[in-house]
Design a protein around this motif. Structure first.
Motif, mmCIF file in Angstrom:
data_model
loop_
_atom_site.group_PDB
_atom_site.id
_atom_site.type_symbol
_atom_site.label_atom_id
_atom_site.label_comp_id
_atom_site.label_asym_id
_atom_site.label_seq_id
_atom_site.Cartn_x
_atom_site.Cartn_y
_atom_site.Cartn_z
ATOM 1 N N LEU A 206 0.855 -1.186 0.000
ATOM 2 C CA LEU A 206 0.000 0.000 0.000
ATOM 3 C C LEU A 206 0.893 1.238 0.000
ATOM 4 C CD1 LEU A 206 -2.639 1.544 0.231
ATOM 5 C CD2 LEU A 206 -2.595 1.127 2.709
ATOM 6 N N TYR A 207 0.918 1.950 -1.124
ATOM 7 C CA TYR A 207 1.737 3.148 -1.237
ATOM 8 C C TYR A 207 0.950 4.382 -0.802
ATOM 9 C CZ TYR A 207 5.234 0.530 -3.842
ATOM 10 O OH TYR A 207 6.206 -0.367 -4.201
ATOM 11 N N GLY A 208 1.637 5.244 -0.067
ATOM 12 C CA GLY A 208 1.031 6.494 0.361
ATOM 13 C C GLY A 208 1.150 7.568 -0.699
ATOM 14 N N ARG A 209 0.159 8.439 -0.729
ATOM 15 C CA ARG A 209 0.177 9.593 -1.630
ATOM 16 C C ARG A 209 0.630 10.837 -0.870
ATOM 17 N NH1 ARG A 209 -5.986 9.066 -3.338
ATOM 18 N NH2 ARG A 209 -6.003 7.910 -1.366
ATOM 19 N N PRO A 210 1.206 11.806 -1.570
ATOM 20 C CA PRO A 210 1.576 13.051 -0.896
ATOM 21 C C PRO A 210 0.336 13.816 -0.444
ATOM 22 C CG PRO A 210 1.949 13.217 -3.270
ATOM 23 C CD PRO A 210 1.588 11.792 -2.991
ATOM 24 N N THR A 211 0.496 14.610 0.592
ATOM 25 C CA THR A 211 -0.618 15.415 1.080
ATOM 26 C C THR A 211 -0.879 16.585 0.143
ATOM 27 O OG1 THR A 211 0.846 16.756 2.471
ATOM 28 C CG2 THR A 211 -0.119 14.782 3.455
ATOM 29 N N VAL A 212 -2.117 17.034 0.149
ATOM 30 C CA VAL A 212 -2.558 18.117 -0.731
ATOM 31 C C VAL A 212 -3.262 19.170 0.125
ATOM 32 C CG1 VAL A 212 -4.053 18.721 -2.682
ATOM 33 C CG2 VAL A 212 -2.866 16.512 -2.650
ATOM 34 N N PRO A 213 -2.915 20.449 -0.012
ATOM 35 C CA PRO A 213 -3.596 21.471 0.792
ATOM 36 C C PRO A 213 -5.102 21.502 0.529
ATOM 37 C CG PRO A 213 -1.629 22.369 -0.277
ATOM 38 C CD PRO A 213 -1.862 21.013 -0.876
ATOM 39 N N ALA A 268 -7.517 13.936 13.538
ATOM 40 C CA ALA A 268 -7.229 15.011 12.590
ATOM 41 C C ALA A 268 -7.182 14.403 11.192
ATOM 42 C CB ALA A 268 -5.910 15.684 12.929
ATOM 43 N N LEU A 269 -7.652 15.163 10.205
ATOM 44 C CA LEU A 269 -7.753 14.659 8.839
ATOM 45 C C LEU A 269 -6.657 15.269 7.961
ATOM 46 C CD1 LEU A 269 -11.619 14.694 8.305
ATOM 47 C CD2 LEU A 269 -10.163 12.764 8.949
ATOM 48 N N VAL A 270 -6.027 14.419 7.165
ATOM 49 C CA VAL A 270 -4.937 14.824 6.272
ATOM 50 C C VAL A 270 -5.410 14.618 4.841
ATOM 51 C CG1 VAL A 270 -2.553 14.423 5.601
ATOM 52 C CG2 VAL A 270 -3.234 14.148 8.006
ATOM 53 N N HIS A 271 -5.421 15.683 4.043
ATOM 54 C CA HIS A 271 -6.009 15.647 2.708
ATOM 55 C C HIS A 271 -5.064 14.996 1.705
ATOM 56 C CE1 HIS A 271 -7.804 17.852 -0.961
ATOM 57 N NE2 HIS A 271 -8.607 16.850 -0.625
ATOM 58 N N LEU A 272 -5.606 14.065 0.914
ATOM 59 C CA LEU A 272 -4.847 13.357 -0.112
ATOM 60 C C LEU A 272 -5.245 13.778 -1.518
ATOM 61 C CD1 LEU A 272 -5.203 9.841 1.525
ATOM 62 C CD2 LEU A 272 -3.198 11.331 1.620
ATOM 63 N N GLY A 275 -10.929 15.456 -2.125
ATOM 64 C CA GLY A 275 -11.809 15.339 -0.970
ATOM 65 C C GLY A 275 -11.614 14.082 -0.147
ATOM 66 N N GLU A 276 -10.513 13.347 -0.351
ATOM 67 C CA GLU A 276 -10.250 12.131 0.415
ATOM 68 C C GLU A 276 -9.205 12.431 1.492
ATOM 69 O OE1 GLU A 276 -9.367 7.354 -0.211
ATOM 70 O OE2 GLU A 276 -8.943 8.758 -1.843
ATOM 71 N N PHE A 277 -9.439 11.907 2.695
ATOM 72 C CA PHE A 277 -8.596 12.194 3.842
ATOM 73 C C PHE A 277 -8.191 10.902 4.545
ATOM 74 C CE2 PHE A 277 -11.456 15.724 3.154
ATOM 75 C CZ PHE A 277 -10.697 16.864 3.357
ATOM 76 N N ARG A 278 -6.944 10.845 4.997
ATOM 77 C CA ARG A 278 -6.517 9.791 5.926
ATOM 78 C C ARG A 278 -6.519 10.369 7.339
ATOM 79 N NH1 ARG A 278 -1.362 10.768 7.799
ATOM 80 N NH2 ARG A 278 0.123 11.814 6.395
#
Length: 319
Positions: A206-213, A268-272, A275-278
């Protein structure tokens, strides 16, 4: 066909100066190292063995924590102890992946752990655990997946600690490892031997994506039902029929967005993107998608390349 993980562990590159590393850690030994503890302190109290930790990175940069962290209200940050460890900083900069917890873990003479599994700590869930031995002795061993290892100072290792394992120190000196948790991204594969590359290309990773503002925080304020197991990151079969539900609401906080459940969980939600958040402090093993103008929330769990998805009705939480 999915490529299997070649082994329970792999020696990585590069190697590090074990003598210099041991001298740096010896300076830190003058501080108080606390007993190792799990993230869920209610389920598992601090160990009674002589197994102590010093946190170099932790949730919120709290230098008193000894647990590996997990999904919650804070991302990981350096602690004050890392300022005293320039070589360890160099080592961490060599890891081509976002860092989570980083700890020095000391196993005293005669200490041993029980046989156990580190739940969801493996590339299939988007997390890798790396070790750099600092001090050891011939009678200090790691038994991982049924194989006995004696990793040497300055070497660099990956271990699949989601497999059954234990550590034991039957020698007369303390065994110390630098333990690095990181998210799995494509660049991490460059540390591994050639025989592992097909696993990273075709395996259950499972590869992670960079965060997006987030452009407009208010676009993502919703209320919706979730299975109770969705808020418990150790649970599997989250979307099984008949699973009890609770209410989740996304609110604004000074730091951004936070998901809160009626049972008291907070993330806390981190945007990917899109509109998708981890959850902060965790991988994309668990995400929620709440695009602007949505009438439903999309809940997702992941393992390797497999995605389970569950859609629930959503309403604006600011009305």
């Amino acid at each position: 066909m999915s490529a299997p993980m070649p082994a329970a562990a792999a020696q990585l590159r590069p190697a590090f100066d074990g003598v210099r590393l041991a001298a740096e850690v010896a300076e830190l030994r003058a501080s108080t190292w606390k007993r190792q503890q799990s993230y869920d302190v209610d389920a598992l109290p601090p160990t009674t063995e002589d197994w102590r930790c010093l946190a170099l990175r932790s949730p919120g940069g709290d230098g008193t924590r000894t647990d590996p962290g997990g999904p919650g209200t804070e991302e990981f940050a350096d602690t004050e102890w890392l300022d005293r460890a320039p070589l360890i900083r160099e080592i961490l900069r060599s890891v081509p992946a976002p860092l989570r917890a980083v700890r020095l873990m000391a196993l005293g003479p005669g200490a041993r752990s029980i046989d156990h599994f580190d739940t969801k700590y493996g590339p299939a869930w988007g997390v890798a655990r790396l070790h750099v031995p600092v001090t050891t002795n011939p009678d200090a061993v790691l038994v991982l997946g049924g194989v006995t290892y004696r990793w040497q100072p300055g070497s660099f290792w990956f271990g699949d600690f989601s497999r059954e394992h234990r550590v034991e120190n039957n020698g007369e000196t303390t065994r110390i490892h630098l333990v690095i948790d990181c998210l799995v991204v494509p660049g991490l594969a460059t540390l591994f031997p050639a025989g592992w590359q097909s696993y990273f290309t075709d395996g259950e990773v499972l590869y992670g994506r960079p965060t997006v503002p987030v452009q407009r925080l208010d676009d993502h304020l919703y209320r919706f039902p979730v299975p109770k197991a969705f808020a418990d990151w150790e649970q599997d079969d989250v979307f099984a029929p008949g699973t009890p539900t609770e209410t989740a609401v996304v609110i604004r906080t000074p730091g951004g967005l936070e998901l809160q459940t009626s049972e008291g969980a907070r993330f806390a939600l981190v945007h990917l993107g899109d509109g998708e958040f981890r959850f902060a402090g965790w991988s994309e093993e668990r995400t929620v998608r709440l695009p602007a103008g949505a009438t439903e929330a999309t809940l997702r769990t992941r393992r390797g390349r497999t995605i389970d998805e569950y859609r629930v009705p959503a309403e604006r939480a600011d009305r």
